[in-house]
Scaffold this motif. Structure first.
Motif, short mmCIF file in Angstrom:
data_model
loop_
_atom_site.label_atom_id
_atom_site.label_comp_id
_atom_site.label_asym_id
_atom_site.label_seq_id
_atom_site.Cartn_x
_atom_site.Cartn_y
_atom_site.Cartn_z
N GLU A 193 0.83 -1.22 0.00
CA GLU A 193 0.00 0.00 0.00
C GLU A 193 0.86 1.26 0.00
O GLU A 193 0.57 2.21 -0.71
N LEU A 194 1.91 1.25 0.78
CA LEU A 194 2.80 2.40 0.89
C LEU A 194 3.49 2.70 -0.44
O LEU A 194 3.76 3.85 -0.77
N THR A 195 3.75 1.66 -1.22
CA THR A 195 4.54 1.80 -2.45
C THR A 195 3.74 1.59 -3.73
O THR A 195 4.31 1.43 -4.79
N SER A 196 2.43 1.58 -3.61
CA SER A 196 1.54 1.38 -4.77
C SER A 196 1.85 0.08 -5.51
O SER A 196 1.97 0.06 -6.73
N GLY A 197 2.01 -0.99 -4.76
CA GLY A 197 2.17 -2.30 -5.38
C GLY A 197 3.42 -3.07 -5.00
O GLY A 197 3.55 -4.24 -5.33
N GLY A 198 4.37 -2.45 -4.35
CA GLY A 198 5.58 -3.15 -3.94
C GLY A 198 6.82 -2.33 -4.19
O GLY A 198 6.81 -1.38 -4.96
N VAL A 199 7.90 -2.73 -3.55
CA VAL A 199 9.16 -1.99 -3.67
C VAL A 199 9.90 -2.37 -4.94
O VAL A 199 9.73 -3.46 -5.48
N ASP A 200 10.74 -1.46 -5.42
CA ASP A 200 11.60 -1.75 -6.57
C ASP A 200 12.79 -2.60 -6.13
O ASP A 200 13.23 -3.48 -6.87
N TYR A 201 13.31 -2.33 -4.95
CA TYR A 201 14.47 -3.05 -4.42
C TYR A 201 14.22 -3.40 -2.96
O TYR A 201 13.83 -2.54 -2.18
N ALA A 202 14.49 -4.65 -2.60
CA ALA A 202 14.43 -5.08 -1.21
C ALA A 202 15.79 -5.62 -0.82
O ALA A 202 16.36 -6.44 -1.54
N PHE A 203 16.32 -5.14 0.29
CA PHE A 203 17.59 -5.63 0.82
C PHE A 203 17.29 -6.35 2.12
O PHE A 203 16.85 -5.73 3.08
N GLU A 204 17.52 -7.65 2.16
CA GLU A 204 17.26 -8.45 3.35
C GLU A 204 18.62 -8.79 3.95
O GLU A 204 19.43 -9.45 3.32
N VAL A 205 18.87 -8.33 5.17
CA VAL A 205 20.21 -8.49 5.73
C VAL A 205 20.24 -9.28 7.04
O VAL A 205 21.30 -9.42 7.63
N GLY A 241 19.49 -12.53 7.28
CA GLY A 241 19.87 -13.91 7.03
C GLY A 241 18.78 -14.90 7.39
O GLY A 241 18.97 -16.11 7.29
N ASN A 242 17.62 -14.43 7.76
CA ASN A 242 16.50 -15.28 8.12
C ASN A 242 15.71 -15.67 6.87
O ASN A 242 15.28 -14.80 6.13
N ARG A 243 15.52 -16.98 6.66
CA ARG A 243 14.83 -17.44 5.45
C ARG A 243 13.39 -16.94 5.37
O ARG A 243 12.90 -16.64 4.29
N GLY A 244 12.72 -16.85 6.51
CA GLY A 244 11.36 -16.32 6.50
C GLY A 244 11.33 -14.86 6.05
O GLY A 244 10.46 -14.45 5.29
N ALA A 245 12.30 -14.09 6.52
CA ALA A 245 12.39 -12.68 6.12
C ALA A 245 12.70 -12.56 4.63
O ALA A 245 12.22 -11.64 3.96
N MET A 246 13.50 -13.48 4.11
CA MET A 246 13.81 -13.45 2.67
C MET A 246 12.54 -13.68 1.85
O MET A 246 12.31 -13.00 0.84
N THR A 247 11.72 -14.62 2.29
CA THR A 247 10.46 -14.90 1.58
C THR A 247 9.55 -13.68 1.63
O THR A 247 8.94 -13.31 0.62
N ILE A 248 9.46 -13.03 2.78
CA ILE A 248 8.64 -11.82 2.92
C ILE A 248 9.16 -10.73 1.99
O ILE A 248 8.38 -10.01 1.35
N ALA A 249 10.48 -10.60 1.86
CA ALA A 249 11.05 -9.60 0.94
C ALA A 249 10.58 -9.85 -0.49
O ALA A 249 10.26 -8.91 -1.22
N PHE A 250 10.52 -11.11 -0.91
CA PHE A 250 9.99 -11.44 -2.23
C PHE A 250 8.53 -11.05 -2.33
O PHE A 250 8.09 -10.52 -3.35
N ASP A 251 7.78 -11.29 -1.26
CA ASP A 251 6.35 -11.01 -1.29
C ASP A 251 6.03 -9.54 -1.45
O ASP A 251 5.06 -9.18 -2.11
N PHE A 252 6.84 -8.65 -0.86
CA PHE A 252 6.51 -7.22 -0.99
C PHE A 252 7.31 -6.49 -2.07
O PHE A 252 7.23 -5.28 -2.19
N THR A 253 8.03 -7.24 -2.89
CA THR A 253 8.74 -6.63 -4.03
C THR A 253 7.85 -6.70 -5.27
O THR A 253 7.26 -7.73 -5.56
N ARG A 254 7.77 -5.59 -5.98
CA ARG A 254 6.91 -5.54 -7.16
C ARG A 254 7.47 -6.40 -8.29
O ARG A 254 8.65 -6.73 -8.30
N ARG A 255 6.62 -6.73 -9.22
CA ARG A 255 7.03 -7.47 -10.41
C ARG A 255 8.14 -6.67 -11.11
O ARG A 255 8.05 -5.46 -11.22
#
Length: 115
Positions: free
Chosen positions: A46-58, A60-74
């Motif tokens: 909602e904040l980014t009108s569909g997802g972020v252009d770049y997500a940096f996950e630092v 090292g948690n696999r769950g957090a990595m999956t969430i980063a994919f989920d909120f990154t735009r196509r």
């Protein structure tokens, strides 16, 4: 800090440690979000009108990595740094909303500047 120098109209930080929010804002984040929020993906989209252009996950948690994919735009890019243990494996999701997204990662400090 890099985001502040690059000058995007907005940048956000998410962490489970709320005491880090003040530093994130000081370093240029325009929005801070709790990683423990069940609605984190929806809030970022909602904040980014569909997802972020770049997500940096630092973390090292696999769950957090999956969430980063989920909120990154196509056609966005997910950059992951580190894994939670030497024997951990992470396979980027390849279904649904993950299509068209780039992925790169540096695990366990093997990257060297100047290569």
């Amino acid at each position: 800090m890099a985001a502040k120098l690059a000058g995007p109209p907005r940048s956000s930080a998410s962490t489970i440690v709320k005491s880090k929010f003040a530093l994130a804002r000081e370093l240029g984040c325009t929005h801070t979000l709790s990683a423990r929020d069940d609605q984190l993906v929806t809030a970022v989209q909602e904040l980014t009108s569909g997802g972020v252009d770049y997500a940096f996950e630092v973390s090292g948690n696999r769950g957090a990595m999956t969430i980063a994919f989920d909120f990154t735009r196509r056609s966005g890019e997910v950059v992951c740094m580190g894994l939670e243990s030497l024997d951990a494996r992470f396979v980027p999701p390849h279904s649904g909303g993950s299509r068209g997204k780039g992925y790169s990662g540096h695990f366990h400090g093997e990257w060297q500047c100047g290569r």
